[in-house]
Design a protein around this motif. Sequence first.
Motif, PDB file in Angstrom:
ATOM      1  N   CYS A 188      83.861  85.330  73.352  1.00  0.00           N
ATOM      2  CA  CYS A 188      82.824  84.459  73.898  1.00  0.00           C
ATOM      3  C   CYS A 188      83.399  83.334  74.739  1.00  0.00           C
ATOM      4  CB  CYS A 188      81.956  83.899  72.768  1.00  0.00           C
ATOM      5  SG  CYS A 188      80.940  85.175  72.019  1.00  0.00           S
ATOM      6  N   ARG A 227      71.787  92.672  73.629  1.00  0.00           N
ATOM      7  CA  ARG A 227      71.729  91.267  74.036  1.00  0.00           C
ATOM      8  C   ARG A 227      71.045  90.414  72.979  1.00  0.00           C
ATOM      9  NH1 ARG A 227      67.730  94.116  75.717  1.00  0.00           N
ATOM     10  NH2 ARG A 227      65.652  93.266  76.059  1.00  0.00           N
ATOM     11  N   GLY A 228      71.221  89.118  73.109  1.00  0.00           N
ATOM     12  CA  GLY A 228      70.606  88.175  72.182  1.00  0.00           C
ATOM     13  C   GLY A 228      69.172  87.844  72.545  1.00  0.00           C
ATOM     14  N   GLN A 284      67.538  87.018  76.191  1.00  0.00           N
ATOM     15  CA  GLN A 284      68.425  87.348  77.296  1.00  0.00           C
ATOM     16  C   GLN A 284      67.819  88.496  78.093  1.00  0.00           C
ATOM     17  OE1 GLN A 284      72.243  87.906  75.279  1.00  0.00           O
ATOM     18  NE2 GLN A 284      72.874  85.898  76.021  1.00  0.00           N
ATOM     19  N   GLU A 338      77.345  87.111  76.591  1.00  0.00           N
ATOM     20  CA  GLU A 338      78.396  87.137  75.568  1.00  0.00           C
ATOM     21  C   GLU A 338      78.933  88.545  75.336  1.00  0.00           C
ATOM     22  OE1 GLU A 338      75.926  83.558  75.168  1.00  0.00           O
ATOM     23  OE2 GLU A 338      75.434  85.690  75.274  1.00  0.00           O
ATOM     24  N   VAL A 339      78.040  89.520  75.275  1.00  0.00           N
ATOM     25  CA  VAL A 339      78.484  90.905  75.073  1.00  0.00           C
ATOM     26  C   VAL A 339      79.217  91.399  76.318  1.00  0.00           C
ATOM     27  CG1 VAL A 339      77.727  93.289  74.700  1.00  0.00           C
ATOM     28  CG2 VAL A 339      76.731  91.435  73.348  1.00  0.00           C
ATOM     29  N   THR A 389      82.699  89.865  76.427  1.00  0.00           N
ATOM     30  CA  THR A 389      83.530  90.446  75.367  1.00  0.00           C
ATOM     31  C   THR A 389      83.985  91.853  75.734  1.00  0.00           C
ATOM     32  OG1 THR A 389      82.446  89.095  73.692  1.00  0.00           O
ATOM     33  CG2 THR A 389      83.568  91.074  72.924  1.00  0.00           C
ATOM     34  N   VAL A 425      78.269  96.601  69.776  1.00  0.00           N
ATOM     35  CA  VAL A 425      78.522  95.175  69.981  1.00  0.00           C
ATOM     36  C   VAL A 425      77.198  94.478  70.248  1.00  0.00           C
ATOM     37  CG1 VAL A 425      79.763  93.468  71.367  1.00  0.00           C
ATOM     38  CG2 VAL A 425      80.785  95.708  70.968  1.00  0.00           C
ATOM     39  N   GLY A 426      76.951  93.375  69.547  1.00  0.00           N
ATOM     40  CA  GLY A 426      75.725  92.620  69.760  1.00  0.00           C
ATOM     41  C   GLY A 426      75.958  91.136  69.603  1.00  0.00           C
ATOM     42  N   PHE A 427      75.060  90.360  70.178  1.00  0.00           N
ATOM     43  CA  PHE A 427      75.124  88.906  70.085  1.00  0.00           C
ATOM     44  C   PHE A 427      73.789  88.387  69.565  1.00  0.00           C
ATOM     45  CE2 PHE A 427      74.168  84.765  72.041  1.00  0.00           C
ATOM     46  CZ  PHE A 427      75.158  84.019  71.430  1.00  0.00           C
ATOM     47  N   SER A 428      73.838  87.475  68.616  1.00  0.00           N
ATOM     48  CA  SER A 428      72.646  86.831  68.088  1.00  0.00           C
ATOM     49  C   SER A 428      71.690  87.892  67.532  1.00  0.00           C
ATOM     50  CB  SER A 428      72.003  85.965  69.185  1.00  0.00           C
ATOM     51  OG  SER A 428      70.918  85.226  68.685  1.00  0.00           O
ATOM     52  N   ALA A 468      73.146  91.253  67.434  1.00  0.00           N
ATOM     53  CA  ALA A 468      74.063  91.562  66.331  1.00  0.00           C
ATOM     54  C   ALA A 468      73.292  92.183  65.174  1.00  0.00           C
ATOM     55  CB  ALA A 468      74.792  90.297  65.870  1.00  0.00           C
TER      56      ALA A 468
END
Length: 160
Positions: free
Chosen positions: A21, A51-52, A55, A66-67, A70, A134-137, A140
């Motif tokens: 990140c 995505r979070g 997004q 972020e993804v 990364t 892979v995930g963010f927020s 995830a």
Amino acid sequence: MNRRLTRAAAAVAGLVVLGGCSAHSDDADPPGSLPLLTDRTCADLVVIGARGSMQSADRNLGVGTEVRVTVEQLARRLRQRSDLTVHVEPVLYDSSPTPTAAGFLRNTAAGGRLALDRLTSLAARCPSSRFALVGFSQGAHVVHTAAMAVPLPVSSRVAL
């Protein structure tokens, strides 16, 4: 190839998770080099990214900042060690905020089903590919939901 990918992915996974990140996304590839990410669906490593909350699915490869950063960092580090190709597949789920926990769980469960469906269809279509979730927020939660239901024959092909 699978052993090579597993070793390379394991070698960089901790670095990417810790630094992903905060990684700089403006590092340029050397002139004339191959693209960092491939459009080829059956790449050596296929990243299914979520995505979070809030997004856009229309920006950052559909996986959120972020993804994307990364995955780009992972691809750079893999490229330093090998000639493996990396492809990104976004999970196009409803990432809008919800006022209730029930709405959040409904969105992440639906996203988890979409991610799992994409993973299993790609695993059948791409017999030599390995996969990463892979995930963010909120994303995830989506990939965690999918990871909990990965069928045993496919699970050995999930590198991250």
